[in-house]
Design a protein around this motif. Structure first.
Motif, PDB file in Angstrom:
ATOM      1  N   PRO A 281      10.032 -85.747 -19.911  1.00 19.02           N
ATOM      2  CA  PRO A 281      10.256 -86.080 -18.493  1.00 19.02           C
ATOM      3  C   PRO A 281      11.272 -87.185 -18.274  1.00 19.02           C
ATOM      4  O   PRO A 281      11.961 -87.204 -17.247  1.00 19.02           O
ATOM      5  N   ASP A 282      11.396 -88.101 -19.227  1.00 20.01           N
ATOM      6  CA  ASP A 282      12.356 -89.201 -19.090  1.00 20.01           C
ATOM      7  C   ASP A 282      13.620 -88.975 -19.911  1.00 20.01           C
ATOM      8  O   ASP A 282      14.400 -89.904 -20.128  1.00 20.01           O
ATOM      9  N   GLY A 283      13.810 -87.754 -20.373  1.00 19.80           N
ATOM     10  CA  GLY A 283      15.021 -87.440 -21.127  1.00 19.80           C
ATOM     11  C   GLY A 283      15.086 -88.088 -22.499  1.00 19.80           C
ATOM     12  O   GLY A 283      16.177 -88.342 -23.015  1.00 19.80           O
ATOM     13  N   LEU A 284      13.924 -88.336 -23.107  1.00 21.64           N
ATOM     14  CA  LEU A 284      13.897 -88.985 -24.410  1.00 21.64           C
ATOM     15  C   LEU A 284      13.866 -87.961 -25.537  1.00 21.64           C
ATOM     16  O   LEU A 284      13.411 -86.830 -25.371  1.00 21.64           O
ATOM     17  N   GLY A 285      14.372 -88.367 -26.706  1.00 21.40           N
ATOM     18  CA  GLY A 285      14.333 -87.535 -27.898  1.00 21.40           C
ATOM     19  C   GLY A 285      14.013 -88.379 -29.106  1.00 21.40           C
ATOM     20  O   GLY A 285      13.907 -89.605 -29.027  1.00 21.40           O
ATOM     21  N   LEU A 286      13.856 -87.748 -30.242  1.00 23.67           N
ATOM     22  CA  LEU A 286      13.457 -88.453 -31.465  1.00 23.67           C
ATOM     23  C   LEU A 286      14.688 -88.883 -32.251  1.00 23.67           C
ATOM     24  O   LEU A 286      15.592 -88.089 -32.519  1.00 23.67           O
ATOM     25  N   ASP A 287      14.686 -90.149 -32.641  1.00 30.62           N
ATOM     26  CA  ASP A 287      15.817 -90.726 -33.364  1.00 30.62           C
ATOM     27  C   ASP A 287      15.622 -90.549 -34.869  1.00 30.62           C
ATOM     28  O   ASP A 287      14.533 -90.774 -35.395  1.00 30.62           O
ATOM     29  N   GLY A 288      16.671 -90.141 -35.567  1.00 36.04           N
ATOM     30  CA  GLY A 288      16.587 -89.971 -37.013  1.00 36.04           C
ATOM     31  C   GLY A 288      17.875 -89.447 -37.570  1.00 36.04           C
ATOM     32  O   GLY A 288      18.785 -89.041 -36.834  1.00 36.04           O
ATOM     33  N   HIS A 289      17.982 -89.452 -38.920  1.00 35.79           N
ATOM     34  CA  HIS A 289      19.203 -88.983 -39.584  1.00 35.79           C
ATOM     35  C   HIS A 289      19.344 -87.471 -39.462  1.00 35.79           C
ATOM     36  O   HIS A 289      20.426 -86.961 -39.212  1.00 35.79           O
ATOM     37  N   SER A 290      18.210 -86.741 -39.628  1.00 36.46           N
ATOM     38  CA  SER A 290      18.217 -85.291 -39.441  1.00 36.46           C
ATOM     39  C   SER A 290      17.886 -85.006 -37.979  1.00 36.46           C
ATOM     40  O   SER A 290      18.204 -85.808 -37.105  1.00 36.46           O
ATOM     41  N   ASP A 291      17.226 -83.877 -37.704  1.00 35.19           N
ATOM     42  CA  ASP A 291      16.822 -83.612 -36.325  1.00 35.19           C
ATOM     43  C   ASP A 291      15.552 -84.370 -35.942  1.00 35.19           C
ATOM     44  O   ASP A 291      15.066 -84.256 -34.826  1.00 35.19           O
ATOM     45  N   ALA A 292      14.979 -85.137 -36.911  1.00 37.43           N
ATOM     46  CA  ALA A 292      13.834 -86.030 -36.669  1.00 37.43           C
ATOM     47  C   ALA A 292      12.576 -85.281 -36.223  1.00 37.43           C
ATOM     48  O   ALA A 292      11.769 -85.822 -35.462  1.00 37.43           O
ATOM     49  N   ASP A 293      12.396 -84.077 -36.705  1.00 40.79           N
ATOM     50  CA  ASP A 293      11.219 -83.275 -36.373  1.00 40.79           C
ATOM     51  C   ASP A 293      10.012 -83.827 -37.135  1.00 40.79           C
ATOM     52  O   ASP A 293       9.758 -83.480 -38.287  1.00 40.79           O
ATOM     53  N   VAL A 294       9.222 -84.705 -36.492  1.00 45.81           N
ATOM     54  CA  VAL A 294       8.134 -85.385 -37.190  1.00 45.81           C
ATOM     55  C   VAL A 294       7.058 -84.413 -37.667  1.00 45.81           C
ATOM     56  O   VAL A 294       6.404 -84.651 -38.691  1.00 45.81           O
ATOM     57  N   LEU A 295       6.846 -83.323 -36.940  1.00 42.66           N
ATOM     58  CA  LEU A 295       5.839 -82.345 -37.345  1.00 42.66           C
ATOM     59  C   LEU A 295       6.223 -81.716 -38.685  1.00 42.66           C
ATOM     60  O   LEU A 295       5.423 -81.685 -39.628  1.00 42.66           O
ATOM     61  N   VAL A 296       7.431 -81.225 -38.779  1.00 46.74           N
ATOM     62  CA  VAL A 296       7.884 -80.583 -40.023  1.00 46.74           C
ATOM     63  C   VAL A 296       7.990 -81.608 -41.147  1.00 46.74           C
ATOM     64  O   VAL A 296       7.667 -81.323 -42.299  1.00 46.74           O
TER      65      VAL A 296
END
Length: 412
Positions: A281-296
């Motif tokens: 809702p606030d246009g936020l995403g996950l920061d990281g070197h890859s796509d930062a998919d914490v689940l995977v």
């Protein structure tokens, strides 16, 4: 002259290599040797060369003498070697290796042990007819690279340096390059194929193009056993003996691993979970070197943890530009292949994602489907749950999103 190959000062932990040699110039090619040279340039390892001749006290810088009792050849004197050794700074976790045809034959397991258990290796390179016997007392281990004699210990030392440095985190990025190769687990490596599928009538085995990860893992294991039996009957006998003696091979058929990951929520980054792109809702995403998919990422850590293989940072280091923006589902495929090559298969896994927003329930099935497809198991063997932290902690304050995962593996 003492030659020092310096590390990158921006890196904190560097593996130290000290070599006592009368031919320091012999080690220069290591600086240009592909990934090994790049590891030195990147500060993953540093090499210090010490010439015992600089520590000789006589006018002629004499380092050898005739042996007591007579005989052919000259023998390396103890005084310069002891003095050179005393000048070497020692790390708390260091090991002194004496290169000698009388030593224990070098094994891949030695390279793995030295790279994992120590932060410094000190090499004693002989010359002439041999060492004064008192020099042997400086060494923790004597190492031979084969039943033959060379003019000095420089080539054996370079062999060990090459083998150890390539195993250090960050030198080689691909996990299968480090684990599934020949001699890592006694057996020789399985055959490899690449495109085209048909070259001059020689075709790639159909199983490798099937997409069936379990069948591929079984085929590779069969090929490793067959090749070892045909080409190295000595290793084949050793492998069979170790299997009979190892309780892990005969009794432990299940392994469980835990995984955890958290990434910060920031502006200007995509929000990807389980391979599904979501809208915050606030246009936020996950920061990281890859796509930062914490689940995977948590799932991968659980799989690696089940086999005590470390975490994803070991195989996909954030310092390597190769993995910048990488699709985590593709990285998961590599981890699954690694698990298969170790002789295990995934039975099921369960994960819980902790996020305040957005609502994940509408996307859970897609996440499960994506993960199951990349692992090669049924969707009902993949559990994904979502919860909030009731506005408590970093997840509750929407500073980040985290995930816990558990994986169960079994022997086929």
């Amino acid at each position: 002259m003492r030659v020092v190959i310096k590390p990158n000062p921006s890196l904190k932990k560097t593996y130290r290599l000290d070599v006592l040699t009368l031919a320091p110039q012999a080690f220069a090619p290591l600086l240009e040797l592909g990934v090994i040279g790049r590891a030195f340039s990147a500060g993953i390892a540093e090499m210090h060369l010490h010439n015992p001749r600089e520590f000789a006290t006589d006018r002629h810088r004499k380092v050898d003498d005739e042996p007591y009792g007579g005989g052919a050849g000259m023998v390396l004197k103890p005084e310069p070697v002891f003095a050179a050794m005393e000048s070497v700074p020692r790390c708390p976790r260091s090991r002194v290796l004496l290169m000698s045809p009388q030593g224990r034959p070098l094994q891949q397991s030695d390279l793995q042990r030295w790279s994992r258990e120590f932060d410094q290796l000190v090499f004693l390179c002989g010359h002439y007819e041999g060492f004064d016997e008192r020099i042997r007392g400086l060494a923790d281990e004597e190492v031979s690279i084969g039943d033959f004699v060379l003019t000095g210990g420089e080539l054996p030392a370079m062999t060990v340096i090459n083998g150890v440095v390539r195993l250090l985190p960050g030198t080689v990025g691909a996990p299968d390059s480090l684990v599934e190769e020949s001699h890592s687990t006694v057996l020789l490596e399985h055959p490899h194929y690449t495109r085209p599928a048909d070259f001059k009538g020689m075709t790639v085995p159909a199983v490798l193009r099937s997409g069936d990860h379990g069948a591929i893992a079984n085929w590779r294991q069969q090929q490793r056993e067959l090749r070892t039996q045909e080409r190295r009957p000595d290793l084949w006998t050793r492998w069979q003996t170790e299997r009979m003696e190892s309780p892990c091979d005969t009794a432990m058929q299940l392994r469980i691993g835990n995984g955890y990951d958290m990434h910060r929520l920031v502006k200007g980054r995509p929000l990807i979970l389980g391979g599904v792109t979501l809208v915050h809702p606030d246009g936020l995403g996950l920061d990281g070197h890859s796509d930062a998919d914490v689940l995977v990422h948590a799932v991968m850590d659980a799989l690696l943890g089940a086999l005590s293989l470390g975490d994803i940072g070991k195989y996909f280091p954030p310092t390597d530009p190769k993995w910048k923006g990488a699709d985590s589902l593709m990285l998961l495929e590599q981890v699954v292949q690694l698990v298969g090559d170790q002789g295990w298969q995934v039975v099921n896994l369960d994960a819980v994602v902790i996020a305040e927003r957005p609502k994940l329930k509408p996307h859970i099935e897609a996440m499960r489907s994506n993960i199951a497809a990349r692992i090669g198991i049924a969707e009902d063997a993949v559990g994904v749950k979502a919860t909030t932290n009731e506005k408590l902690g970093p997840e509750g304050r929407e500073e980040g999103i985290s995930c816990h995962a558990v994986a169960l593996l079994q022997k086929p």
